[in-house]
Write an enzyme that holds these catalytic residues in place. Structure first.
Site, mmCIF file in Angstrom:
data_model
loop_
_atom_site.group_PDB
_atom_site.id
_atom_site.type_symbol
_atom_site.label_atom_id
_atom_site.label_comp_id
_atom_site.label_asym_id
_atom_site.label_seq_id
_atom_site.Cartn_x
_atom_site.Cartn_y
_atom_site.Cartn_z
ATOM 1 N N HIS A 91 -3.081 -12.428 -0.364
ATOM 2 C CA HIS A 91 -4.149 -11.932 0.571
ATOM 3 C C HIS A 91 -4.303 -12.873 1.537
ATOM 4 O O HIS A 91 -4.663 -13.882 1.634
ATOM 5 C CB HIS A 91 -5.260 -11.911 -0.620
ATOM 6 N N ASP A 127 -6.342 -12.144 5.346
ATOM 7 C CA ASP A 127 -7.355 -11.443 6.414
ATOM 8 C C ASP A 127 -7.151 -11.517 8.043
ATOM 9 O O ASP A 127 -7.833 -10.989 8.621
ATOM 10 C CB ASP A 127 -8.682 -11.550 6.048
ATOM 11 N N ASP A 149 -6.149 -16.086 0.547
ATOM 12 C CA ASP A 149 -7.501 -15.455 1.347
ATOM 13 C C ASP A 149 -7.709 -16.230 2.616
ATOM 14 O O ASP A 149 -9.065 -16.165 3.168
ATOM 15 C CB ASP A 149 -8.843 -15.700 0.470
ATOM 16 N N HIS A 197 -14.579 -3.684 -3.895
ATOM 17 C CA HIS A 197 -14.821 -5.176 -3.094
ATOM 18 C C HIS A 197 -16.162 -5.597 -3.618
ATOM 19 O O HIS A 197 -16.462 -5.637 -4.731
ATOM 20 C CB HIS A 197 -14.856 -4.883 -1.594
ATOM 21 N N HIS A 252 -6.300 -12.244 -5.205
ATOM 22 C CA HIS A 252 -6.810 -13.609 -4.775
ATOM 23 C C HIS A 252 -8.275 -13.794 -5.792
ATOM 24 O O HIS A 252 -9.234 -13.481 -5.441
ATOM 25 C CB HIS A 252 -7.380 -13.333 -3.482
ATOM 26 N N GLU A 285 -8.406 -3.473 0.405
ATOM 27 C CA GLU A 285 -9.346 -4.344 -0.208
ATOM 28 C C GLU A 285 -10.752 -3.527 -0.555
ATOM 29 O O GLU A 285 -11.745 -3.584 0.194
ATOM 30 C CB GLU A 285 -9.410 -5.558 0.645
ATOM 31 N N HIS A 326 -12.098 -9.068 -7.421
ATOM 32 C CA HIS A 326 -13.479 -8.364 -7.033
ATOM 33 C C HIS A 326 -14.083 -7.460 -8.151
ATOM 34 O O HIS A 326 -15.316 -7.163 -8.041
ATOM 35 C CB HIS A 326 -13.363 -7.351 -5.676
#
Length: 415
Positions: free
Chosen positions: A40, A42, A342, A174, A236, A147, A215
């Site tokens: 993961h 971003d 992350d 999420h 993650h 996500e 999540h």
């Protein structure tokens, strides 16, 4: 005697950096033949937020550590030995489902344009064999993961279109509970997955899309593992047995996930891996409640800011990262642990883990703790490649099945 002790301490201080460098060099050598696959990152959202979704607006071919707040660039990816990257095509849970679907397709396009801007470095991948081939060619295999299940706007047709566009995992929620699955950080509504949520997981199996349980609530984890014919992943997440945070995976689920064949890709988010930070956050929230103000993401009320200044947030460290990796291994087994940093999705990082170049340091610390080369290869990439191959095989076994026509029940109607 004192002089002899001082000389010994000095010699040890000199030896430790040398040993660390040797360990990192050994880790890089391992990663030449085994792709390190991070679950993961971003960066696509960071490009959207900071650079108008333009991959040419920032020079990713330059080490950006000193000039931007980005954790990711090509020199540091290379230094970190990254061979495969799941780029998150995240959009906020605050968007309406239709707006989220639109924005997620835009994020898919950001990844495609980022790859096209650097063809000597990146290549899109959709299968485990793609990852291996691209890594052998000296490039970084670029995969995509949604996500938040709100991005499909309650439509299995849209789920199929995302798969067709190259998305290979979807995180079921999420930060908020969706119309069909409970989040770890929101009030539950379904006690896990709704019946339509189960249909989503089955269709992901048919397509060959990884079911990602980062999540989600513990009940959603259990439901998804019950329904899914393919192993699940946590792209993650870290270990609740080390740090008691709802975003982490409890030991009971780690054991069940191991039986299911899945992988927990340990994340580096300070608030998830540092018990000291979790305790600090609880004290901050208690002080905010006493003052009658909102703690927010960052304290803004002058009285709360004064409290935070007098009580500095403790730092997370590389040792915290290692502790979570070790715990997942001890509870689930060496075949069920991976890495999901992350990076560029968080505002702060642990000490010595400040960017994507940190992986050799992490692997060196594990080898110093007794991990073998075979162990490191499993953690780095072999475990997630195995899960991808099993997921692909499940999809191949369903080749004759028609796409699901399940629809989300209308509001107010019985499930």
């Amino acid at each position: 005697m004192i002089r002899a002790c001082l000389l010994a301490v000095s010699a040890l201080a000199l030896a430790l950096p040398a040993a660390a460098q040797d360990g990192e060099a050994r880790a890089r050598e391992i990663l030449r033949t085994t792709p390190l696959i991070d679950g993961h990152n971003d960066l696509p959202w960071a490009l959207r937020q900071g650079y108008g979704s333009d991959p040419y607006a920032v020079d990713l071919a330059t080490n950006l550590d000193e000039t931007t707040r980005l954790h990711t660039d090509i020199p540091r990816l290379r230094a970190g030995g990254v061979g495969g990257q799941f780029w998150s095509v995240y959009v906020p849970a605050s968007l309406t489902p239709v707006d989220a679907a639109k924005a997620t397709f835009e994020q898919v396009n950001v990844v495609r344009r980022m790859v096209a801007a650097h063809p000597e470095t990146f290549e899109l991948a959709t299968t485990a064999d793609d990852v291996v081939r691209i890594h052998r060619a000296g490039r970084i295999a670029s995969l995509m993961g949604i996500e938040g299940g709100y991005s499909i706007a309650d439509s299995l047709g849209l789920l199929r279109e995302f798969h067709e566009a190259g998305v290979r995992y979807m995180t079921l929620t999420h930060s908020r509970t969706t119309t069909w699955a409970d989040s770890a950080t929101d009030a539950p509504k379904w006690g896990g997955l709704s019946p339509f949520g189960e249909d989503v997981v089955r269709e992901m199996n048919r397509l060959g899309m990884l079911v990602d349980l980062s999540h989600v609530s513990e009940e959603t984890m259990i439901d998804a593992m019950r329904v899914s014919e393919a192993p699940v992943i946590f792209s993650h997440s870290s270990a609740r047995g080390v740090t008691d945070h709802p975003r982490n995976v409890p030991d009971s689920v780690l054991r069940a996930m191991a039986g299911d064949g899945g992988v927990v890709m340990v994340t580096f988010v300070p608030g998830f891996i540092s018990s000291a930070q979790v305790d600090w956050t609880k004290r901050l929230e208690a002080e905010a409640m006493r003052l009658g103000v909102s703690p927010g993401g960052t304290p803004t009320d002058p009285r709360l800011t004064a409290w935070a200044d007098a009580n500095p947030r403790p730092n997370a460290t590389l040792a915290d990262v290692v502790a979570h990796i070790q715990h997942v291994r001890e509870v689930a087994g060496i075949d069920h642990v991976g890495l999901g940093g992350d990076f560029d999705g968080i505002s702060s990082l642990p000490e010595d883990v400040e960017g994507v170049d940190a992986y050799p340091r992490i692997l060196a610390a594990l080898m110093a703790a007794g991990w073998s080369e075979a162990d490191i290869r499993k953690l780095a990439g072999e475990n997630i490649l195995r899960v991808m191959r099993v997921t692909e095989a499940v999809a191949a076994s369903k080749g004759g099945e028609r796409p699901s026509l399940a629809v989300m029940p209308a509001a107010g109607s019985p499930d």
